[in-house]
Design an enzyme around this catalytic site. Sequence first.
Site, PDB file in Angstrom:
ATOM      1  N   GLY A 264       0.815  -1.225   0.000  1.00  0.00           N
ATOM      2  CA  GLY A 264       0.000   0.000   0.000  1.00  0.00           C
ATOM      3  C   GLY A 264       0.839   1.261   0.000  1.00  0.00           C
TER       4      GLY A 264
ATOM      5  N   ARG B  44       3.615   6.125   1.991  1.00  0.00           N
ATOM      6  CA  ARG B  44       3.973   7.546   2.123  1.00  0.00           C
ATOM      7  C   ARG B  44       3.462   8.355   0.938  1.00  0.00           C
ATOM      8  NH1 ARG B  44      10.314   7.982   0.679  1.00  0.00           N
ATOM      9  NH2 ARG B  44      10.448   6.228  -0.750  1.00  0.00           N
TER      10      ARG B  44
ATOM     11  N   GLY C  46       6.705   7.376   6.567  1.00  0.00           N
ATOM     12  CA  GLY C  46       5.807   8.083   5.637  1.00  0.00           C
ATOM     13  C   GLY C  46       6.437   9.299   4.982  1.00  0.00           C
TER      14      GLY C  46
ATOM     15  N   ASP D 173       4.539  -4.279  -7.120  1.00  0.00           N
ATOM     16  CA  ASP D 173       3.885  -3.076  -6.589  1.00  0.00           C
ATOM     17  C   ASP D 173       4.438  -1.824  -7.252  1.00  0.00           C
ATOM     18  OD1 ASP D 173       6.191  -4.033  -5.026  1.00  0.00           O
ATOM     19  OD2 ASP D 173       5.987  -2.142  -3.951  1.00  0.00           O
TER      20      ASP D 173
ATOM     21  N   ASP E  16       7.431   4.955  -9.615  1.00  0.00           N
ATOM     22  CA  ASP E  16       8.242   4.782  -8.410  1.00  0.00           C
ATOM     23  C   ASP E  16       9.739   4.860  -8.692  1.00  0.00           C
ATOM     24  OD1 ASP E  16       6.008   4.655  -6.920  1.00  0.00           O
ATOM     25  OD2 ASP E  16       6.451   2.763  -5.942  1.00  0.00           O
TER      26      ASP E  16
HETATM   27  P1  AMP Z   1       9.190   0.884  -2.837  1.00  0.00           P
HETATM   28  O1  AMP Z   1       9.833  -0.416  -3.149  1.00  0.00           O
HETATM   29  O2  AMP Z   1      10.134   2.004  -2.526  1.00  0.00           O
HETATM   30  O3  AMP Z   1       8.228   1.285  -3.909  1.00  0.00           O
HETATM   31  O4  AMP Z   1       8.356   0.726  -1.484  1.00  0.00           O
HETATM   32  C1  AMP Z   1       7.756  -0.466  -1.076  1.00  0.00           C
HETATM   33  C2  AMP Z   1       6.721  -0.202  -0.019  1.00  0.00           C
HETATM   34  O5  AMP Z   1       7.297   0.477   1.095  1.00  0.00           O
HETATM   35  C3  AMP Z   1       5.552   0.644  -0.456  1.00  0.00           C
HETATM   36  O6  AMP Z   1       4.400   0.162   0.172  1.00  0.00           O
HETATM   37  C4  AMP Z   1       5.905   2.021   0.061  1.00  0.00           C
HETATM   38  O7  AMP Z   1       4.790   2.819   0.263  1.00  0.00           O
HETATM   39  C5  AMP Z   1       6.587   1.671   1.373  1.00  0.00           C
HETATM   40  N1  AMP Z   1       7.529   2.724   1.817  1.00  0.00           N
HETATM   41  C6  AMP Z   1       8.714   3.041   1.278  1.00  0.00           C
HETATM   42  N2  AMP Z   1       9.295   4.049   1.953  1.00  0.00           N
HETATM   43  C7  AMP Z   1       8.452   4.370   2.967  1.00  0.00           C
HETATM   44  C8  AMP Z   1       8.471   5.335   4.024  1.00  0.00           C
HETATM   45  N3  AMP Z   1       9.495   6.172   4.205  1.00  0.00           N
HETATM   46  N4  AMP Z   1       7.411   5.362   4.848  1.00  0.00           N
HETATM   47  C9  AMP Z   1       6.374   4.537   4.699  1.00  0.00           C
HETATM   48  N5  AMP Z   1       6.300   3.600   3.745  1.00  0.00           N
HETATM   49  C10 AMP Z   1       7.320   3.522   2.882  1.00  0.00           C
HETATM   50 MG    MG Z   2       6.662   1.448  -4.621  1.00  0.00          MG
END
Ligand code: AMP
Ligand code: MG
Length: 522
Positions: free
Chosen positions: A100, A103, A135, A269, A279
């Site tokens: 999900g 952030r 977040g 994702d 992303d």
């Molecule tokens: P990513 O691989 O960077 O796209 O992130 C994978 C998951 O981690 C996704 O659900 C993002 O929303 C969550 N995420 C990454 N960085 C943060 C953060 N600083 N705070 C909260 N959730 C994060």
């Molecule tokens: Mg992501």
Amino acid sequence: MKLNIQDTFNKELPADPILRNYRRQVEEACFSYVTPRIPSKPAVIHVSEEMLEAIGLDADEAQSDTFKRVFSGAEVMPGTSPYAMCYAGHQFGHWAGQLGDGRAINLCEVVHNNTRWALQLKGAGETPYSRSADGLAVLRSSVREHLCSEAMYHLGVPTTRSLSLSLTGDEVMRDMMYDGNADYEKGAVVCRVAPSFLRFGSYQIFMAREDKKSLQVLVDYTMKYFHPHIEGRKTDDYLQFFQEVVDKTLDMVIHWQRVGFVHGVMNTDNMSILGLTIDYGPYGWLEGYDPGWTPNTTDAQGKRYRYGSQPNMALWNLMQLANALYALVDDVPALEAILKTYQQSYPRKYFSMMGEKIGIVTQGEADMKLIQELEGILQLSETDMTIFFRLLSRVNAFAMNEEDALVVVQDAFYKLDEIQGEIKIKWLGWMSKYIDRLTEMDVVNVDKVAKMNAVNPKYVLRNYMAQLAIDKANEQDYGLIDDLYQLLKKPYDEQPESEEWFAKRPEWARNKVGCSMLSCSS
Ligand code: AMP
Ligand code: MG
């Protein structure tokens, strides 16, 4: 602000009934309502003029206090209900369950010039999906996302966009290289923009929970807004939908290969259902042509998402999406047949794209061999991908021999003194075949140059360039962000005044953090 707000996602899809913002598993819902965190001292540091126009705002509005407040999360626009999207995903090949928007917070959808745009803040605070993280986002990763989104768009690569880059005035703790050296960095928020931020994982989550009802509602919604030419809700329609997602994804990956972009984290994702690059994390650009390269230190061992593997990884991800859609179509052979079209189209599209890069229309086995041989030789000595292909257009088959041709591309070699002996013989051999192939064609040299320059960018956001902009931004100098943004709006133009950026990565950047290696920390 005069925005034509027309929300659909949070109006037509099932919402999480819980309004309190705490971490949890969210079931039978596509999103959770959440209010952005109020930043302590917001400041807009860069705005994309094109994006501003695309959503129907003018330059003056970007200067307003309202703009600053809305796009940093300080103020919620009247009549809107911001929300975080619920999705799951496979991370590095393993099922990770619910992820999900941890952030990211969607503000609203805007329709302008018949185009729908969802506006989303990244780094605007905790959501029910934040899991163990805060977040937030730091300036470093936000500069990278803002600049690269817009640069990719101008390169002609399908991508999410970026409207604005703001500082929050808050400090964010990050252990950049995951080596125990955590430090405070400046917090930032990017306002990302795309017709939709739906990902493969948005559909996978319902499959995993055996929630066919929500899955169908979401697929129908996606088709209604993004595949309106597909009519009903029959098996064939879902199959057509899947075929279109497959085609768009393939198209996107071919573009990545063309410009030397390495996404870095192709988890399901991070795969847009619209076939957009989404992303921007530890992405990078090939400097030396090397199919084994990945910028992502977190993936340094397995190199799952290295440049040369991207087409296969996209297919693997499409297979996971097929698994999710299976609940609606119940026809494995049909889904497999669609996946097979990817496998069949990929080599054809890839060689045709590579043919364009070297200025030929690929015809048969011999052309494929010419391209494959080039890919091999490019790796014998570190050769800058962008510079090589750009310079190659200057090879005039009617006026040059293979020795001349090699001189034309020599600025692409990181170590010119390595181009001797066996390596030089191979290069001359290839150039000679290339010249023969070009002379077979009935084209005027100037036409060939123009065509090649239209697919071989002169300027890309090299990893060290983004890092220079970040270093300056950390010293409150935002000039380089705009300089690069302006430069990368015309990546195929000569722009002689910017020749300094048509250069190989400087040696100081070879092993510097942010220039060659990036962690997922952002
Ligand atoms: P990513 O691989 O960077 O796209 O992130 C994978 C998951 O981690 C996704 O659900 C993002 O929303 C969550 N995420 C990454 N960085 C943060 C953060 N600083 N705070 C909260 N959730 C994060
Ligand atoms: Mg992501």
